[in-house]
Structures are given as C-alpha cells and as structure tokens.
Design a protein around this motif. Structure first.
Motif, PDB file in Angstrom:
ATOM      1  N   LYS A 450      60.667  48.817 -78.272  1.00 47.71           N
ATOM      2  CA  LYS A 450      61.148  48.459 -76.855  1.00 47.71           C
ATOM      3  C   LYS A 450      59.765  48.658 -75.864  1.00 47.71           C
ATOM      4  O   LYS A 450      59.704  47.732 -74.998  1.00 47.71           O
ATOM      5  CB  LYS A 450      62.373  49.574 -76.296  1.00 47.71           C
ATOM      6  N   ASP A 453      57.987  45.411 -76.455  1.00 50.80           N
ATOM      7  CA  ASP A 453      58.335  44.316 -75.676  1.00 50.80           C
ATOM      8  C   ASP A 453      58.426  44.265 -73.980  1.00 50.80           C
ATOM      9  O   ASP A 453      57.877  43.297 -73.354  1.00 50.80           O
ATOM     10  CB  ASP A 453      60.027  44.269 -75.996  1.00 50.80           C
ATOM     11  N   ASN A 454      58.389  45.345 -73.490  1.00 48.72           N
ATOM     12  CA  ASN A 454      58.312  45.698 -72.067  1.00 48.72           C
ATOM     13  C   ASN A 454      56.596  45.461 -71.804  1.00 48.72           C
ATOM     14  O   ASN A 454      56.567  44.732 -70.972  1.00 48.72           O
ATOM     15  CB  ASN A 454      58.596  47.048 -71.707  1.00 48.72           C
ATOM     16  N   SER A 456      54.389  43.872 -73.386  1.00 46.67           N
ATOM     17  CA  SER A 456      54.077  42.306 -73.523  1.00 46.67           C
ATOM     18  C   SER A 456      54.357  41.504 -72.481  1.00 46.67           C
ATOM     19  O   SER A 456      53.799  40.564 -72.085  1.00 46.67           O
ATOM     20  CB  SER A 456      54.724  41.765 -74.726  1.00 46.67           C
ATOM     21  N   SER A 457      55.672  41.894 -71.798  1.00 44.19           N
ATOM     22  CA  SER A 457      55.937  40.939 -70.464  1.00 44.19           C
ATOM     23  C   SER A 457      55.335  41.177 -69.177  1.00 44.19           C
ATOM     24  O   SER A 457      55.378  40.625 -68.248  1.00 44.19           O
ATOM     25  CB  SER A 457      57.258  40.923 -70.392  1.00 44.19           C
ATOM     26  N   THR A 458      54.610  42.375 -69.050  1.00 48.84           N
ATOM     27  CA  THR A 458      54.224  42.978 -67.871  1.00 48.84           C
ATOM     28  C   THR A 458      52.587  43.104 -68.014  1.00 48.84           C
ATOM     29  O   THR A 458      51.829  43.132 -66.971  1.00 48.84           O
ATOM     30  CB  THR A 458      54.853  44.244 -67.510  1.00 48.84           C
ATOM     31  N   ASP A 459      51.997  43.254 -69.115  1.00 47.68           N
ATOM     32  CA  ASP A 459      50.526  43.643 -69.052  1.00 47.68           C
ATOM     33  C   ASP A 459      49.822  42.512 -70.047  1.00 47.68           C
ATOM     34  O   ASP A 459      50.125  42.520 -71.053  1.00 47.68           O
ATOM     35  CB  ASP A 459      50.584  45.287 -69.994  1.00 47.68           C
ATOM     36  N   LYS A 460      48.904  41.815 -69.330  1.00 46.75           N
ATOM     37  CA  LYS A 460      48.326  40.867 -70.063  1.00 46.75           C
ATOM     38  C   LYS A 460      47.494  40.997 -71.282  1.00 46.75           C
ATOM     39  O   LYS A 460      47.363  40.482 -72.095  1.00 46.75           O
ATOM     40  CB  LYS A 460      47.309  40.214 -68.707  1.00 46.75           C
ATOM     41  N   ARG A 463      49.509  42.005 -73.959  1.00 50.25           N
ATOM     42  CA  ARG A 463      50.261  40.704 -74.522  1.00 50.25           C
ATOM     43  C   ARG A 463      49.088  40.136 -75.603  1.00 50.25           C
ATOM     44  O   ARG A 463      49.364  39.538 -76.707  1.00 50.25           O
ATOM     45  CB  ARG A 463      50.645  39.798 -73.331  1.00 50.25           C
ATOM     46  N   GLU A 467      49.453  38.793 -79.397  1.00 51.41           N
ATOM     47  CA  GLU A 467      49.078  37.503 -79.933  1.00 51.41           C
ATOM     48  C   GLU A 467      48.024  37.718 -81.068  1.00 51.41           C
ATOM     49  O   GLU A 467      47.991  36.831 -82.095  1.00 51.41           O
ATOM     50  CB  GLU A 467      48.350  36.533 -78.696  1.00 51.41           C
TER      51      GLU A 467
END
Length: 475
Positions: A450, A453-454, A456-460, A463, A467
């Motif tokens: 979790k 996932d969180n 990845s969407s908020t911290d460049k 993320r 990748e």
C-alpha cells in the motif's frame, strides 16, 4: 506583422519533419531552440558541439532549403552552443558558430572550462619504466562493429562509436557515454570501439576495465599506500574504456580518484568511453562535478531492438556460424523474443543445438517448443531472492542490510519495494514473502504494498525507483 525567430523556426521544422525519418527528427531537431532573428540570420541553440557537427555533416542541405524558403536567398543560420557551467560562473558559456552554408567568421570564441589545468596534473610523475611495459588492452576481438548490427535502436550510439574510433580524443563526444538496459550491447559496443582503435592506431594504449575492477584496484592501492602510482598509471592511457560506471555510486574515494584521472586524460586529448545502465541524469549518489563531466561529450542510449533489427541480428549470427535457417522460423523467433540481444541469440543457439543433437529438422513446431521453454525459463528467474538482489544492487546495499531491522528511511523503502515486486511478480503468499524478506509477517507486506502504491502516485523520485526496478526485473 513582425516575424519572430520561433515562428521562422517552427515553419522550418514543419518542412524538415515532412522530409526526414521520425526518429531522426526526434533525435536531432526536437532538442533545438530558436534564440534570435536578426535581419536574415536565424540563431538556434543546440545542446553540444557534437550536435552542431552532426547537423552540419548530415542535415545542412535540408536546413538550407527550409531556411531559404522562409528568409530568402540571403538567409544565414548561426548555432549557439550552450556549455555546461561547472566553475560557478554566473553566466553560461555559449559559443556562436555560423552554419557552413554561408561563409562567415566565428562570432565569439569562449574557452571551455576543461582547459583550466590543475597544477598538480601538469607534470604527472610517471612510474619508472612503465612506458616500457606492454599494457594489455583487455579487449575481446570477437566484439566488433561488423557484428554490431545497426538499427533505429542503436544508430546514434553506433555512429558516435565509429566517429570516436576514427579520431579518438579528437571529436566533441569525449567522453562517450553509452547507456541502456541489460543485454542491449553496451559492452559489445565499448569493446568494438577499442578493437577498431587498436587496428587503426596500433601505437595507442587502449585499456578496457569494469568499474568494479577499477574500484577494487583503487582500494588495493590505498591499502598499499601507492594511490599516486595508481593515478599515474591510468594517466598514461590513450583510450580508457570503463564498463558499468554506475558502480561508482556512493563510492566517494573512487569517484574522487576517477575525477582526477578523467580531468588529466580529457585535458591531454585522450579518449574516455563509459557505459552505464542509466543516463547521467538518473545516476544516484554520483558527485555533481563528475556528472557534469559525463555530460561534456555525448550520452547515447541503446534501446530495445525493433523487429527488423532483431531479424538482422539473427541472420548475421546464423551467417557467422555457417548455419542456414528458413526465414519464417527466423521471423517467428524475432517476433517472440523481444527483450534483448543476448536472449535472442541464446534462443537461436538452443534451436540449432536441439536440431543438431536430436537430428531433428528445424521446423516452426520445434521453434515454438524452444521459444516457449526459453521464455518460461527466463521468467522462472524472477524469484524472491532474485528480486531482493536486484533491489539491493539498485540501492547499493547488501541483502543483509535490506533484511535488517533498521528503520532508516532509504532501507525501509528498499525493503518495501522488494515486498511490492515479490507480490506483483511471484505467486508466493504474503506470509511467505514476509518470511523471506527479513522474517516479517503478512501484515507488514500488505502495508509495504500500500505504501509503494501511495508513494508512486505522490512522490516523483519514488515513482522513478519503481520504474527503474520494473525495467531491471522485466523479462
């Protein structure tokens, strides 16, 4: 209505785009910026001298046609080269060079900062007798340009490699940094450049070494108190090739010694060739002063080969091995194994071996069996142990640290990423994943997934970790 530099350049780009390949347009024209329009002279900014040289050599005609169309017969093109500002000066370095399609003198000459030699490197101490010792290049003659086939995925890197081999230390792409994923040919290309240089310039001292071995040698020199001898040995090399330079991440002593070696070689017109699994901008824990030098030359990416290139690679491999194979079978293998060149060649070798040992004719059915088994075997490598190794290597830590009880943020994040990928890529239960990654329970694994996932969407930056590791684990 006044015409702006941007308007003129946009119109030129429209014409150029219609007349060249999309990949060439993306590589050579998208990075250019329109700077100024003065009378009939358009100034455009390019990222490096290499860019300017390449445009003048390959695209000067189309540039002339497009500009004449916009500004008339007296049109002129001036290149503005923005150079890396590494010495703390307030103004960026620029150099204006008129295009060769109109004769003109240089508008401005600026000394590039690399000409500022540090005093201690001006007259380096040379190990007594070292010039009489033959330095083995450590090159593999099997890795040549001849069997490094050109395609859209590698054209820039290969062309730059050929240019370096023709004039080592004498081009703008010094250093040449080749980067890309596993099995795409970085090491092959590095060796090919070295082999070609040795053929053309037998008197030059060429040395290939992995970054890991370089680091080990440096550590040994510190232990034996002969660090200066280590530096001076590398300063007499004419062409230095260092493979997997990302291995220097976090190793400040090695980075410092390489910084001095690099400066000396560069200032004295020697060629430096580097390979890496990532671009300079993505390298973690590499000092800024070293990264800025990596950017002085050219960073060329090797991408996954397209279908046509994969077919060419297979045909070339078969030709070299003296084996004939029907085109439909070659096409089948090329369509189904897309990941990298190493796996592609491995599959064709397996196919030849099966046919030879079992005295079976090479058919599509046999190819399907081999490819299916090959792909399955490749995928089977993604185990929890393998995931932990990839994540540990990426963050420059050992597996014991990854599994430890420490609450340091970067170690916790690495552990959470290992759990996330273990859940995503294996069929293991949450309890089993937790047990293998530091003896945690299933709730910890669930929380880790979790969190990933969180973030990845908020911290460049996070993320980017996801990748990068996804690429390393993709099979």
């Amino acid at each position: 209505m006044s015409v702006t530099a941007q308007t003129v350049w946009n119109n030129c780009l429209e014409f150029i785009k219609d007349n060249i390949q999309p990949q060439a347009y993306k590589t050579w024209f998208e990075p250019i910026k329109a700077v100024k329009l003065s009378d009939n002279a358009l100034s455009i900014q390019v990222p490096s001298k290499f860019f300017y040289e390449w445009l003048e050599e390959h695209y000067v005609k189309i540039l002339k046609v497009s500009l004449t169309k916009e500004l008339g017969e007296k049109a002129k093109l001036v290149y503005v080269i923005k150079m890396e500002n590494t010495y703390g000066n307030k103004q960026p370095f620029t150099e204006k060079i008129p295009s060769s399609n109109r004769t003109a003198v240089k508008a401005q000459d600026v000394d590039i900062p690399l000409n500022n030699k540090s005093p201690e490197l001006r007259n380096p101490f040379v190990i007594p007798g070292i010039r009489n010792v033959k330095i083995e290049s450590q090159l593999n003659p099997n890795y040549s340009f001849e069997n490094f086939l050109e395609g859209d995925s590698n054209r820039l890197a290969r062309s730059a490699g050929l240019a370096v081999a023709a004039k080592p230390g004498g081009t703008s792409f010094n250093p040449l940094l080749v980067f890309g994923g596993v099995g795409l040919g970085k090491t092959h290309l590095a060796h090919a450049i070295g082999v070609d240089i040795k053929d053309k310039f037998p008197e030059k001292t060429v040395l290939y070494i992995s970054a890991e071995k370089f680091t080990q040698q440096y550590i040994e020199s510190v232990k034996k108190n002969n660090r200066n001898d280590f530096i001076h040995f590398y300063q007499i090399i004419d062409v230095l090739i260092i493979d997997d330079v990302q291995f220097f991440s976090g190793k400040s002593g090695t980075q410092d010694v390489f910084f001095h070696i690099f400066n000396h070689l560069h200032q004295n017109g020697k060629q430096v060739i580097l390979t890496s699994d990532k671009a300079p901008v993505d390298m973690q824990d590499i000092e800024q002063r070293l990264l800025s030098r990596f950017k002085w030359g050219l960073s060329a990416e090797l991408q996954h080969p397209d279908f046509e290139t994969r077919v060419s690679i297979l045909k070339n491999k078969l030709y070299r091995d003296g084996v004939e194979m029907p085109d439909d079978i070659i096409d089948y293998v090329a369509k189904n194994i897309k990941t990298n060149v190493r796996e592609l060649e491995g599959a064709i070798i397996s196919l030849i071996a099966q046919s030879s040992f079992n005295k079976k004719e090479i058919t599509i059915e046999l190819a399907k069996q081999i490819v299916e088994k090959f792909v399955k075997n490749t995928k089977r490598e993604v185990s929890i142990d393998y995931i932990q190794k990839v994540v540990s290597d990426y963050f420059q830590m050992d597996i014991d640290t990854l599994q430890s009880k420490t609450r340091k943020r970067h170690i916790v994040q690495a552990r959470q990423l290992a759990m996330f990928f273990a859940k995503k890529l294996t069929k293991a239960s949450l309890a089993s994943i937790g047990s293998q990654i530091g003896k945690r329970d299933h709730a910890t694994v669930l929380h880790a997934c979790k969190t990933v996932d969180n973030l990845s969407s908020t911290d460049k930056q996070f993320r980017k970790y996801v990748e990068d590791i996804t690429k390393k684990l993709s099979v």
